[in-house]
Each structure stands twice: as C-alpha cells, then as structure tokens.
Design a protein around this motif. Structure first.
Motif, PDB file in Angstrom:
ATOM      1  N   THR A  57      -9.287  -8.465   7.280  1.00 51.68           N
ATOM      2  CA  THR A  57      -8.195  -7.705   6.677  1.00 51.68           C
ATOM      3  C   THR A  57      -7.084  -8.667   6.274  1.00 51.68           C
ATOM      4  OG1 THR A  57      -8.692  -5.776   8.070  1.00 51.68           O
ATOM      5  CG2 THR A  57      -6.525  -5.838   7.015  1.00 51.68           C
ATOM      6  N   ASP A  58      -6.593  -8.521   5.054  1.00 52.24           N
ATOM      7  CA  ASP A  58      -5.483  -9.335   4.566  1.00 52.24           C
ATOM      8  C   ASP A  58      -4.210  -8.496   4.496  1.00 52.24           C
ATOM      9  OD1 ASP A  58      -7.153 -11.565   4.119  1.00 52.24           O
ATOM     10  OD2 ASP A  58      -7.788 -10.737   2.186  1.00 52.24           O
ATOM     11  N   ASN A  59      -3.087  -9.137   4.771  1.00 54.87           N
ATOM     12  CA  ASN A  59      -1.791  -8.483   4.612  1.00 54.87           C
ATOM     13  C   ASN A  59      -1.192  -8.951   3.285  1.00 54.87           C
ATOM     14  OD1 ASN A  59       1.047  -7.816   4.712  1.00 54.87           O
ATOM     15  ND2 ASN A  59       0.825  -7.524   6.920  1.00 54.87           N
ATOM     16  N   VAL A  60      -1.073  -8.029   2.339  1.00 53.45           N
ATOM     17  CA  VAL A  60      -0.531  -8.349   1.016  1.00 53.45           C
ATOM     18  C   VAL A  60       0.722  -7.503   0.790  1.00 53.45           C
ATOM     19  CG1 VAL A  60      -0.967  -8.342  -1.463  1.00 53.45           C
ATOM     20  CG2 VAL A  60      -2.805  -8.962   0.119  1.00 53.45           C
ATOM     21  N   ASN A  61       1.882  -8.127   0.903  1.00 54.29           N
ATOM     22  CA  ASN A  61       3.163  -7.441   0.697  1.00 54.29           C
ATOM     23  C   ASN A  61       3.325  -6.214   1.594  1.00 54.29           C
ATOM     24  OD1 ASN A  61       3.748  -9.290  -1.402  1.00 54.29           O
ATOM     25  ND2 ASN A  61       2.709  -8.010  -2.900  1.00 54.29           N
ATOM     26  N   GLY A  62       2.819  -6.341   2.820  1.00 57.38           N
ATOM     27  CA  GLY A  62       2.954  -5.244   3.773  1.00 57.38           C
ATOM     28  C   GLY A  62       1.822  -4.237   3.742  1.00 57.38           C
ATOM     29  N   PHE A  63       0.891  -4.371   2.805  1.00 58.15           N
ATOM     30  CA  PHE A  63      -0.293  -3.513   2.739  1.00 58.15           C
ATOM     31  C   PHE A  63      -1.449  -4.205   3.459  1.00 58.15           C
ATOM     32  CE2 PHE A  63       2.236  -2.237  -0.887  1.00 58.15           C
ATOM     33  CZ  PHE A  63       2.112  -0.853  -0.918  1.00 58.15           C
ATOM     34  N   SER A 287      -1.215   0.413  -4.997  1.00 58.56           N
ATOM     35  CA  SER A 287      -0.048   0.975  -4.326  1.00 58.56           C
ATOM     36  C   SER A 287       0.488   2.121  -5.174  1.00 58.56           C
ATOM     37  CB  SER A 287       1.032  -0.096  -4.163  1.00 58.56           C
ATOM     38  OG  SER A 287       2.283   0.493  -3.861  1.00 58.56           O
ATOM     39  N   THR A 288       0.921   3.197  -4.500  1.00 65.94           N
ATOM     40  CA  THR A 288       1.503   4.318  -5.209  1.00 65.94           C
ATOM     41  C   THR A 288       2.592   4.959  -4.366  1.00 65.94           C
ATOM     42  OG1 THR A 288       1.055   6.498  -6.187  1.00 65.94           O
ATOM     43  CG2 THR A 288      -0.333   5.841  -4.370  1.00 65.94           C
ATOM     44  N   ASP A 289       3.593   5.508  -5.029  1.00 64.87           N
ATOM     45  CA  ASP A 289       4.668   6.187  -4.309  1.00 64.87           C
ATOM     46  C   ASP A 289       4.222   7.556  -3.800  1.00 64.87           C
ATOM     47  OD1 ASP A 289       6.399   4.080  -4.827  1.00 64.87           O
ATOM     48  OD2 ASP A 289       7.158   4.973  -6.678  1.00 64.87           O
ATOM     49  N   SER A 318      -4.509   5.836   8.496  1.00 65.57           N
ATOM     50  CA  SER A 318      -3.592   5.072   9.342  1.00 65.57           C
ATOM     51  C   SER A 318      -2.368   4.692   8.526  1.00 65.57           C
ATOM     52  CB  SER A 318      -4.264   3.805   9.889  1.00 65.57           C
ATOM     53  OG  SER A 318      -3.304   2.967  10.518  1.00 65.57           O
ATOM     54  N   ALA A 319      -1.215   5.158   8.943  1.00 72.19           N
ATOM     55  CA  ALA A 319       0.027   4.883   8.208  1.00 72.19           C
ATOM     56  C   ALA A 319       0.342   3.399   8.167  1.00 72.19           C
ATOM     57  CB  ALA A 319       1.186   5.647   8.845  1.00 72.19           C
ATOM     58  N   ASN A 320      -0.220   2.613   9.099  1.00 70.48           N
ATOM     59  CA  ASN A 320       0.045   1.177   9.141  1.00 70.48           C
ATOM     60  C   ASN A 320      -0.505   0.429   7.931  1.00 70.48           C
ATOM     61  OD1 ASN A 320       1.097   1.815  11.602  1.00 70.48           O
ATOM     62  ND2 ASN A 320      -0.316   0.592  12.819  1.00 70.48           N
ATOM     63  N   PRO A 323       3.367   0.091   3.625  1.00 68.28           N
ATOM     64  CA  PRO A 323       4.773   0.144   4.034  1.00 68.28           C
ATOM     65  C   PRO A 323       5.305   1.576   3.939  1.00 68.28           C
ATOM     66  CG  PRO A 323       4.380  -1.600   2.407  1.00 68.28           C
ATOM     67  CD  PRO A 323       3.158  -0.743   2.444  1.00 68.28           C
ATOM     68  N   GLU A 324       6.378   1.839   4.641  1.00 67.40           N
ATOM     69  CA  GLU A 324       6.967   3.173   4.633  1.00 67.40           C
ATOM     70  C   GLU A 324       7.328   3.582   3.204  1.00 67.40           C
ATOM     71  OE1 GLU A 324      10.587   5.648   6.846  1.00 67.40           O
ATOM     72  OE2 GLU A 324      10.209   3.530   7.311  1.00 67.40           O
ATOM     73  N   GLY A 325       6.973   4.818   2.871  1.00 67.83           N
ATOM     74  CA  GLY A 325       7.274   5.334   1.541  1.00 67.83           C
ATOM     75  C   GLY A 325       6.227   5.008   0.497  1.00 67.83           C
ATOM     76  N   LYS A 326       5.186   4.280   0.872  1.00 62.27           N
ATOM     77  CA  LYS A 326       4.117   3.910  -0.050  1.00 62.27           C
ATOM     78  C   LYS A 326       2.767   4.423   0.459  1.00 62.27           C
ATOM     79  CE  LYS A 326       6.617   1.303  -2.893  1.00 62.27           C
ATOM     80  NZ  LYS A 326       6.771   1.594  -4.338  1.00 62.27           N
ATOM     81  N   SER A 327       1.830   4.557  -0.460  1.00 61.79           N
ATOM     82  CA  SER A 327       0.452   4.902  -0.102  1.00 61.79           C
ATOM     83  C   SER A 327      -0.479   3.824  -0.620  1.00 61.79           C
ATOM     84  CB  SER A 327       0.054   6.252  -0.703  1.00 61.79           C
ATOM     85  OG  SER A 327       0.807   7.297  -0.135  1.00 61.79           O
ATOM     86  N   LEU A 328      -1.580   3.616   0.100  1.00 61.57           N
ATOM     87  CA  LEU A 328      -2.582   2.622  -0.293  1.00 61.57           C
ATOM     88  C   LEU A 328      -3.864   3.330  -0.685  1.00 61.57           C
ATOM     89  CD1 LEU A 328      -3.538  -0.343  -0.538  1.00 61.57           C
ATOM     90  CD2 LEU A 328      -4.301  -0.174   1.852  1.00 61.57           C
ATOM     91  N   VAL A 329      -4.319   3.090  -1.915  1.00 65.46           N
ATOM     92  CA  VAL A 329      -5.549   3.701  -2.424  1.00 65.46           C
ATOM     93  C   VAL A 329      -6.609   2.620  -2.578  1.00 65.46           C
ATOM     94  CG1 VAL A 329      -6.604   5.030  -4.290  1.00 65.46           C
ATOM     95  CG2 VAL A 329      -4.208   5.440  -3.664  1.00 65.46           C
ATOM     96  N   SER A 330      -7.779   2.877  -1.997  1.00 65.02           N
ATOM     97  CA  SER A 330      -8.937   1.987  -2.128  1.00 65.02           C
ATOM     98  C   SER A 330      -9.919   2.605  -3.114  1.00 65.02           C
ATOM     99  CB  SER A 330      -9.605   1.809  -0.758  1.00 65.02           C
ATOM    100  OG  SER A 330     -10.908   1.282  -0.885  1.00 65.02           O
ATOM    101  N   VAL A 331     -10.393   1.804  -4.059  1.00 70.24           N
ATOM    102  CA  VAL A 331     -11.358   2.264  -5.071  1.00 70.24           C
ATOM    103  C   VAL A 331     -12.586   1.361  -5.001  1.00 70.24           C
ATOM    104  CG1 VAL A 331     -11.788   2.557  -7.530  1.00 70.24           C
ATOM    105  CG2 VAL A 331      -9.542   3.140  -6.587  1.00 70.24           C
TER     106      VAL A 331
END
Length: 425
Positions: A57-63, A287-289, A318-320, A323-331
C-alpha cells in the motif's frame, strides 16, 4: 549451472545463514515466520524497497492506494493461522453487489447474511428467480463441501461449470462474469471451476475485508520482528550456485538451504522459466469530494463491451483510505485496453462511467498501477503439493502461489509447506 569464478568470489562479501529466502512477498514472509519460530537463522533478500511483493500500500497525498484492488477473504485457513485479524483492524465489505447495466443500476444482496436484502434481491432483474434459488442452493452445497473435496473434483472451466449448474446466460453475464473477472483477472471465465468453488465458499463463509490502513498491513504484520540483518531490501538476486547466491550489488550470500519465493517470472538463474502464463490488471485511483455511492459494496460492470470491470469506493469501507472530506474510488480494468496510454485510459474510463455516475468527469486522477504479473495462470489449480515438488535440488527449495492457485491463502500455504520441508531435513 553457472559457477562464480574463484578470483571473483574473493572480492565479494559473504554471509552464512541457515536459510536464505529470495523474495519478501507473502510466501517468503510466511516461510520466514515458520523457520524463525523453529529457531532457524534466516535472511530474506528482497529486490524492491519494501516487503510485501504484490500486497503493498502506498500513501499518496494522504490517500492509501493498494497496488491493485485487493481484498482479504477472512475464511482463508492460512490467513487465520498466521494473521492477527484484531491487530489489522479489519473493515468489511457488505455482502452483495451493485450491478451497472445498460438500463441503469441494480443491487443484489446475500439474504443468508443480510436478511433485509431478500426482497431487493428477489426483485432485481439480474437473473431469473430460478437463478437466484440456484445461487442459494450453491451456497448451501459449498458450505458442506470441504476444501479438499473441492480440489479433488474433475476440472472444467468456470463458464462450463455455471452452465452445467443450470444458470442462465443473463445472470452469468450480469453477475458472475464481472464478479469473477475481478478475481480471476480474465473475462472469459476460463479459470478452473475448482477455483470458483473455493473462492465462492470463502466469500460465503466469512467476511470480505481490508485492513483499516491498507492491504499492505498484512505484509507489514508478517514482516514484523525481522531485523535489518534478516530483511535486506534493494538486493536483487542474479544467480544461484549451489548454496550461494550472487546479487546485483556484488555480494554473495551463503546458506545451508535456499528458498526461492519470487513470482514465477522472476525466478533466478539457472532455474528461471522460459515461458510464464500470468494475468495482468490495471487499477486506477481517483479522488472525489462526493462518493458515487455510499455503501460498502463493489460495483460490477455488466456491459459485455466493458472497459471497466469493477469499481469500489475504498473510503466507504475504511475511512482511513482517504483524507477527511474526500472519497477514494478504485477502478479495475482487466481487458487488453488496460495497456493504452494512461491519459487516454482516464478519458475512456470516465466516458464509460458517466452513464451511471455523471459526476465522474470531475474525479481527480491520483495514480494508475499497471501490474503485468498480478496472478499466475489458474486454468489448473491444486490446494496441496508433495514436499518433493517444493525441492529443486539438495539445498534449493521453491514456494509461491503459482505452485497451487492464485490467492493470498495459497501464497501463505506454499511458504509454510516449504519451510516445513526445510525443517524436516
């Protein structure tokens, strides 16, 4: 066999160990754990900059970006044997799937695990009522079938198996094909039906989960306790000669036994394989709002001409992951088009997904992972292996999921069995 010249060897540093493990993926890390618990001195040589192999797992700008969309089936016997689930802080997907089709969005659930999904599932146009009862019957049948029985059955393809079981073409195309393609990384369902029954049993019996801080936490947990002397990073092995290995840094390491724990396409000289069947995948992260949906479900693309196979909003599980206020989408993309230029691929992905999620045009691309070797070929799979098949010669052994079947369970099991073979000497 390629031998190192004597005058060359004198210029290189040597280090003696009980067992030298080549590769710090799940198989190698599991083997190291078994050997260390038996009091053996081990050293792992890993070509990359961190342990984990394909499970990182990589951490990219908090994602938190897993290297390819992956999940842990908590029913896996070897995972239960070696992993501390509580320490991993597992977060589970909800049972069921979102189905993206030409008429819109449908949803099916697992009434045996989530009773509230019964009516919704029965009303779903994904397959006939008879197909849904066949699905329930299959679940109940596999619950009483042992893993050993599954892997002793005569092999056929998954597609032929589903047709023989009476499933209609609609539920095969709308559910089984995208669902299993995301696991198999191939779209024709040519993978062994043994693998289908095993995976379907594992999905049905326990949770589908991810560690709170990414799949790489599995590798980190297996590697915990290894010292800097025991885990050597950025050390690529070039050649094995008897009980010695030569690395790209110009060092020779010596051990009583050597265990090759690489993927099938990275086995060192002189044991390398000329032709390796493998499955590839491309995973894009955005990343999406605003999340495209808010359930902890995987969305399956049922379009037969699909580019995208499945999407998952990781931060819903997992909210982790964001970052807070953002969502992570995997395609995830499993077809040949995954190899087109990244900037063109992003446009194609968004063009396809905007039918269901128009706001996807505003998603911000974070990173794309194209993984040439994501899985071994699974047209023929087994769940056990003779110790003699794990031993290449008197001092050299091998492990890896390619020896059994492409799964986290098989990687860990092969590492355990290889370590047990070494301990039996």
């Amino acid at each position: 066999m390629i031998h190192f010249p004597l005058e060359f060897k004198k210029k290189l540093s040597t280090s003696k160990n009980d067992t030298l493990i080549i590769g710090a993926g799940l198989a190698g890390l599991t083997a190291a754990r078994v050997l260390r618990s038996a009091g053996r001195k081990v050293r792992i040589l890993e070509a990359s900059d961190a342990p984990g192999g394909r499970v990182r797992t990589d951490n990219v700008n908090g994602f938190l970006l897993d290297r390819g969309f992956q999940v842990l089936l908590t029913a896996y016997p070897e995972a239960r044997r070696f992993l501390d689930y509580k320490a991993l802080d597992l977060h589970s997907f909800s049972p069921g799937s979102i189905i993206l089709n030409n008429s819109g969005i449908d949803e099916i659930g697992d009434p045996l695990r989530e009773a509230s999904s019964l009516i919704r599932t029965l009303r779903s146009p994904v397959g006939s009522l008879n197909d849904k009862f066949r699905l329930l019957s299959l679940r109940l049948k596999l619950a009483s079938t042992s893993i050993e029985e599954i892997f002793s059955k005569q092999e056929t393809t998954t597609l032929q198996y589903l047709r023989n079981a009476g499933f209609g073409e609609k539920i095969i195309s709308d559910f089984f094909a995208p669902f299993m393609s995301g696991i198999y990384l191939e779209q024709k369902l040519d993978t062994s039906a043994r693998m289908f029954e095993f995976v379907f049993k594992m999905f049905s019996e326990a949770d589908t989960a991810i560690p709170a801080n990414g799949m790489g936490m599995i590798s980190s947990q297996l590697a915990s306790g290894l010292s800097a002397e025991e885990l050597i990073l950025n050390e690529r092995v070039l050649n094995i000669d008897g009980k010695e290995v030569l690395t790209a840094s110009g060092k020779i390491y010596e051990a009583d036994s050597i265990l090759i724990a690489t993927t099938a396409d990275c086995i060192p000289v002189p044991f390398q394989r000329r032709h390796v069947e493998k499955k590839s995948v491309t995973c894009m992260y955005f990343s999406t709002d605003k999340a495209p949906y808010h359930k902890a479900l995987i969305a399956l693309n049922a379009n037969p001409e699909r580019l995208v196979n499945n999407i998952a909003v990781m931060s819903n599980v997992s909210a982790n992951y964001a970052p807070e206020g953002k969502s992570l989408v995997s395609v995830s993309i499993t077809g040949k088009e995954q190899f087109i230029k990244p900037e063109d691929l992003e446009l194609k992905v968004k063009e396809e997904l905007k039918f269901w999620y128009p706001e996807c045009v505003n998603w911000v691309h974070l990173k794309t992972y194209t993984i040439p070797y994501a899985l071994p070929d699974n047209s023929h799979v087994i769940n056990d292996i003779l110790p003699s098949s794990l031993r290449i010669n008197g001092s050299c052994f091998i492990c890896g999921d390619h020896l059994l079947n492409g799964s986290i369970n098989a990687a860990m099991k092969s590492g355990r069995l290889a370590a047990e073979s070494i301990l039996s000497l």
